[in-house]
Design a protein around this motif. Structure first.
Motif, PDB file in Angstrom:
ATOM      1  N   TYR A 220     -27.278  -5.386 -10.776  1.00  0.00           N
ATOM      2  CA  TYR A 220     -25.732  -5.365 -10.762  1.00  0.00           C
ATOM      3  C   TYR A 220     -25.458  -6.917 -10.703  1.00  0.00           C
ATOM      4  CZ  TYR A 220     -20.731  -5.184  -9.100  1.00  0.00           C
ATOM      5  OH  TYR A 220     -19.359  -5.610  -8.931  1.00  0.00           O
ATOM      6  N   GLU A 221     -24.175  -7.437 -11.553  1.00  0.00           N
ATOM      7  CA  GLU A 221     -23.836  -8.683 -11.270  1.00  0.00           C
ATOM      8  C   GLU A 221     -22.242  -8.781 -10.941  1.00  0.00           C
ATOM      9  OE1 GLU A 221     -24.888 -11.778 -14.020  1.00  0.00           O
ATOM     10  OE2 GLU A 221     -27.196 -11.024 -14.000  1.00  0.00           O
TER      11      GLU A 221
ATOM     12  N   ASN B 242     -18.392  -9.572 -11.367  1.00  0.00           N
ATOM     13  CA  ASN B 242     -17.581  -9.818 -12.560  1.00  0.00           C
ATOM     14  C   ASN B 242     -16.728 -11.094 -12.512  1.00  0.00           C
ATOM     15  OD1 ASN B 242     -15.813  -9.529 -14.591  1.00  0.00           O
ATOM     16  ND2 ASN B 242     -15.707  -7.477 -14.328  1.00  0.00           N
ATOM     17  N   GLY B 243     -17.176 -12.255 -13.106  1.00  0.00           N
ATOM     18  CA  GLY B 243     -16.423 -13.392 -13.129  1.00  0.00           C
ATOM     19  C   GLY B 243     -15.016 -13.453 -13.691  1.00  0.00           C
ATOM     20  N   PHE B 244     -14.682 -12.565 -14.417  1.00  0.00           N
ATOM     21  CA  PHE B 244     -13.465 -12.165 -15.014  1.00  0.00           C
ATOM     22  C   PHE B 244     -12.176 -12.105 -13.990  1.00  0.00           C
ATOM     23  CE2 PHE B 244     -10.883 -10.351 -18.818  1.00  0.00           C
ATOM     24  CZ  PHE B 244     -10.035 -11.604 -18.775  1.00  0.00           C
TER      25      PHE B 244
ATOM     26  N   MET C 249     -10.460 -14.758 -11.968  1.00  0.00           N
ATOM     27  CA  MET C 249      -9.508 -15.502 -12.989  1.00  0.00           C
ATOM     28  C   MET C 249      -8.272 -14.692 -12.771  1.00  0.00           C
ATOM     29  SD  MET C 249     -11.632 -16.336 -16.586  1.00  0.00           S
ATOM     30  CE  MET C 249     -13.342 -16.906 -16.527  1.00  0.00           C
TER      31      MET C 249
ATOM     32  N   MET D   4      -6.909 -11.533 -14.695  1.00  0.00           N
ATOM     33  CA  MET D   4      -7.527 -10.246 -14.270  1.00  0.00           C
ATOM     34  C   MET D   4      -6.578  -9.528 -13.283  1.00  0.00           C
ATOM     35  SD  MET D   4      -9.777  -8.281 -15.365  1.00  0.00           S
ATOM     36  CE  MET D   4     -10.324  -6.702 -15.105  1.00  0.00           C
TER      37      MET D   4
ATOM     38  N   ILE E   6      -3.872  -8.063 -14.973  1.00  0.00           N
ATOM     39  CA  ILE E   6      -4.305  -6.458 -15.449  1.00  0.00           C
ATOM     40  C   ILE E   6      -4.329  -5.753 -14.366  1.00  0.00           C
ATOM     41  CG2 ILE E   6      -6.233  -5.416 -16.321  1.00  0.00           C
ATOM     42  CD1 ILE E   6      -6.733  -7.913 -18.370  1.00  0.00           C
TER      43      ILE E   6
ATOM     44  N   ILE F 200      -2.429  -2.046 -13.876  1.00  0.00           N
ATOM     45  CA  ILE F 200      -2.907  -0.849 -13.690  1.00  0.00           C
ATOM     46  C   ILE F 200      -2.315  -0.227 -12.448  1.00  0.00           C
ATOM     47  CG2 ILE F 200      -5.013   0.515 -13.258  1.00  0.00           C
ATOM     48  CD1 ILE F 200      -6.677  -1.767 -14.500  1.00  0.00           C
TER      49      ILE F 200
ATOM     50  N   TRP G 100       0.931   1.208 -13.866  1.00  0.00           N
ATOM     51  CA  TRP G 100       0.643   2.188 -14.650  1.00  0.00           C
ATOM     52  C   TRP G 100       0.350   3.631 -13.920  1.00  0.00           C
ATOM     53  CZ3 TRP G 100      -4.581   2.517 -18.040  1.00  0.00           C
ATOM     54  CH2 TRP G 100      -4.580   3.600 -18.785  1.00  0.00           C
TER      55      TRP G 100
ATOM     56  N   TRP H 174     -25.464  -1.576 -18.797  1.00  0.00           N
ATOM     57  CA  TRP H 174     -24.306  -1.236 -17.834  1.00  0.00           C
ATOM     58  C   TRP H 174     -22.995  -2.175 -18.199  1.00  0.00           C
ATOM     59  CZ3 TRP H 174     -22.040  -4.151 -14.390  1.00  0.00           C
ATOM     60  CH2 TRP H 174     -22.747  -5.336 -13.654  1.00  0.00           C
TER      61      TRP H 174
ATOM     62  N   PHE I  72     -16.098 -13.710 -20.402  1.00  0.00           N
ATOM     63  CA  PHE I  72     -15.587 -14.165 -19.232  1.00  0.00           C
ATOM     64  C   PHE I  72     -15.929 -13.767 -18.075  1.00  0.00           C
ATOM     65  CE2 PHE I  72     -12.351 -15.168 -22.604  1.00  0.00           C
ATOM     66  CZ  PHE I  72     -12.224 -16.842 -22.250  1.00  0.00           C
ATOM     67  N   ALA I  73     -16.387 -12.173 -17.983  1.00  0.00           N
ATOM     68  CA  ALA I  73     -17.021 -11.502 -16.963  1.00  0.00           C
ATOM     69  C   ALA I  73     -18.481 -12.170 -16.732  1.00  0.00           C
ATOM     70  CB  ALA I  73     -16.961 -10.323 -17.068  1.00  0.00           C
ATOM     71  N   TYR I  74     -19.234 -12.070 -17.796  1.00  0.00           N
ATOM     72  CA  TYR I  74     -20.608 -12.513 -17.387  1.00  0.00           C
ATOM     73  C   TYR I  74     -21.256 -13.508 -18.084  1.00  0.00           C
ATOM     74  CZ  TYR I  74     -19.889  -7.609 -15.613  1.00  0.00           C
ATOM     75  OH  TYR I  74     -19.424  -6.416 -15.029  1.00  0.00           O
TER      76      TYR I  74
END
Lengths: 214, 408
Positions: free
Chosen positions: A181-182, A184-186, A189, A192, A195, A199, A202, B155, B192-194
């Motif tokens: 697992y890593e 999520n750099g987004f 920011m 995100m 977004i 959601i 929504w 994944w 941008f995420a990884y």
């Protein structure tokens, strides 16, 4: 506002859901995008706004009959500015690191549309008790969204909550990180955050169809 | 006929219920529906949405197969188990079964995940929204494996595909309503995420990341480096590949975009089958050449010295930009997406030109984003409706003027 004739309780519950300042009125988005990368910052921001809006509404409401309408915006600004400076100094004294994270955004509470909006739309025309409830309700409605957004952004962006690792250690590869697992750099920011807020809007409108505009 | 009739009966049984669109989609995907008119005075146009999508997919299949060979080839060269190309396009070192197997072993799972997750979401949304399953994902699902690095964890790809399909397409109303190209939304999300999995000198070679981990654990000694040409140039290093390698595609890069030759053939196929817009492709190439020439001019007039960090990319010969990175692939398969591109002919020229122009601009000035093509296309996707608006308004104004001149 239809809030005037309703019961006191609705002053608090309405802004929490069906008249939420962020998801329905789409106010205060700027700070919601900027400081929600960490849950702790979101929480402090929520509390700061709660303090400023609750107290500011009462002060404006008490002065509502003596403020000349031509200079009311300036008076409102002075009230917010005074309260924000108090918040800023308290943060600097007791939570210096956090105040550095929030940086300019504490000062920018002054420009938060929700606060001036409530002063204009509610406090200038209602008694102090009702204004207080309205301020608390709107600030909590704002804070709840901030905390939800902060929760998801910190969890998926940094793998922590309130700075405490909950998904394992990314460097030592423990917990979830051991199976690849890593973070999520987004998520860290600001786009995100937009977004995530989207959601939430929504989901809210799917559950309550009456909120959907044509 | 057994399966077809069974599916038809299932479809009839579930007609009007919640799951109807799902069964309908499976049935029409595999077979001609029973309800189709077989004779009569109907005009039949063969190029429905499904046929259009299939044509694009066919144009991409050579890139995919080449990508499998290339993945194996890059792996073998980097690990010293294979030798470098010696005899041009048809070198035996490249077209070996071993290369194909290594590549297929990595790339087929990417393809399966891309289609599996994407179609699952399409099915779920069709059931919720009570409309038919749209064919829109067929092309996106094929594009995605071609524009990611070979070592991307599956994944991550699944998360990105879910994000791209839901946020990039379904929230706008599904196929045909999206503003951004879904495949590029997926890639941008990954990027941008990884970022560590989408750039650098490891991910382009199968196994290099694992090798790195082994080195960290002290088990192996030789680090593997498979820098892309853009990556090398951004660091003012020599590209290390000659022009023919770039053109044929024997270079590290995302799975399907390395071979300019095959992209070119795919592009010609799209133009002759009238699926892709030649205006967009041509104007995009022109835009890239113009920007490349400007940069070459800046270098030759001596404004930029070799010590500048932009020197490597700026001094690259202007037409080399067409061969390296994902420019060719993006121009042919992504920029021409009929949903997100400009619709008017004049608009297509402007849209394409700016894509090429901005691609090279981003590529050179922001080495942190080596793939300028992706960002340029996404940016122009947003502007495409504006371009169309002004083209149409311009036309309206012109005709009004003509009308006035006539009546006056």
């Amino acid at each position: 506002m239809g809030l005037l004739s309703k019961k006191d309780a609705q002053l608090i519950t309405d802004p929490l859901a069906d008249n939420n300042p962020i998801t329905i009125q789409v106010l205060g988005i700027c700070s919601a995008l900027a400081i929600t990368a960490e849950l702790k910052a979101s929480l402090v921001m929520a509390i700061s706004v709660l303090f400023v809006l609750g107290l500011g509404n009462v002060v404006i409401s008490l002065m509502r009959n003596i403020i000349p309408s031509k200079i009311r915006i300036i008076v409102q600004l002075i009230v917010v500015a005074a309260l924000v400076i108090i918040v800023d100094l308290v943060l600097k004294a007791f939570a210096y690191e956090l105040s550095k994270t929030l940086s300019v955004f504490v000062g920018l509470i002054i420009t938060n549309c929700i606060i001036m909006g409530r002063f204009e739309a509610f406090a200038l025309g209602n008694g102090p008790w009702k204004s207080f409830l309205d301020g608390i309700g709107n600030a909590v409605g704002y804070g709840v969204i901030l905390i939800i957004v902060g929760f998801f952004r910190e969890l998926f962006g940094s793998g922590t909550l309130f700075g405490i690792p909950v998904l394992g250690d990314p460097i030592a590869k423990t917990g979830l990180y051991a199976i690849g697992y890593e973070n999520n750099g987004f998520m860290i920011m600001p786009p995100m955050a937009l977004i995530v807020v989207g959601i939430i809007i929504w989901i809210q409108r799917t559950k309550n169809k009456a909120l959907i505009e044509d | 006929m057994g399966l077809k009739n069974n599916l038809h009966n299932l479809k009839e049984k579930y007609k009007g219920t919640k799951m109807a669109p799902a069964f309908n989609a499976i049935h029409t995907f595999l077979y001609l529906p029973n309800e189709t008119t077989h004779n009569g005075t109907h005009i039949k146009a063969a190029d429905d949405l499904k046929r259009t999508m299939n044509t694009v997919i066919m144009a991409m299949v050579p890139c995919l197969i080449f990508g499998m060979f290339n993945a194996g080839y890059q792996h073998n060269v980097a690990f010293g188990t294979g030798s470098v190309i010696s005899g041009g396009l048809f070198s035996a070192e490249f077209w070996s079964l071993e290369n194909l197997l290594i590549g297929a072993w990595k790339i087929l799972p990417i393809l399966v995940v891309s289609y599996g997750v994407g179609l699952l979401i399409e099915f779920i949304f069709a059931v919720i929204k009570k409309h038919e399953v749209e064919e829109g994902y067929l092309v996106t699902g094929m594009l995605v494996p071609l524009i990611v690095p070979v070592d991307i964890p599956l994944w991550m790809l699944a998360v990105a595909v879910a994000f791209g399909v839901v946020i990039g397409k379904e929230v706008f109303g599904g196929t045909g309503m999206n503003i951004l190209n879904p495949a590029l939304t997926i890639r941008a999300f990954l990027f941008f995420a990884y970022p560590t999995w989408m750039s650098g000198d490891k991910v382009w070679v199968e196994g290099a990341v694992k090798q790195d981990q082994l080195i960290a654990a002290g088990e192996k000694l030789d680090a593997i480096s498979g820098e892309t040409i853009l990556g090398s140039l951004a660091q003012n290093k020599e590209a290390g590949y000659d022009v023919m390698d770039m053109f044929f595609g024997f270079i590290p890069g995302s799975v399907g975009e390395t071979s300019t030759l095959l992209v070119l053939l795919g592009g010609l196929f799209l133009i002759f089958s009238k699926i892709g817009s030649w205006r967009i492709m041509l104007s995009s190439v022109l835009g890239a050449l113009v920007m490349g020439l400007i940069f070459n001019g800046v270098v030759s007039s001596g404004w930029i010295t070799e010590s500048s960090k932009f020197y490597g990319l700026m001094s690259t010969e202007f037409w080399h930009h067409l061969l390296i990175g994902g420019f060719a692939f993006g121009t042919v398969f992504m920029a021409t997406d009929p949903v997100t591109a400009s619709q008017t002919n004049k608009g297509k020229w402007i849209y394409g030109f700016l894509i090429g122009f901005i691609s090279i601009l981003i590529r050179v000035f922001n080495p942190a984003y080596p793939e300028g093509v992706m960002l340029a296309i996404l940016l122009m996707n947003v502007f495409a409706p504006t371009i169309d608006h002004y083209v149409v308004q311009g036309n309206v104004k012109q005709r009004m003027k003509r009308l006035k001149a006539k009546t006056a």
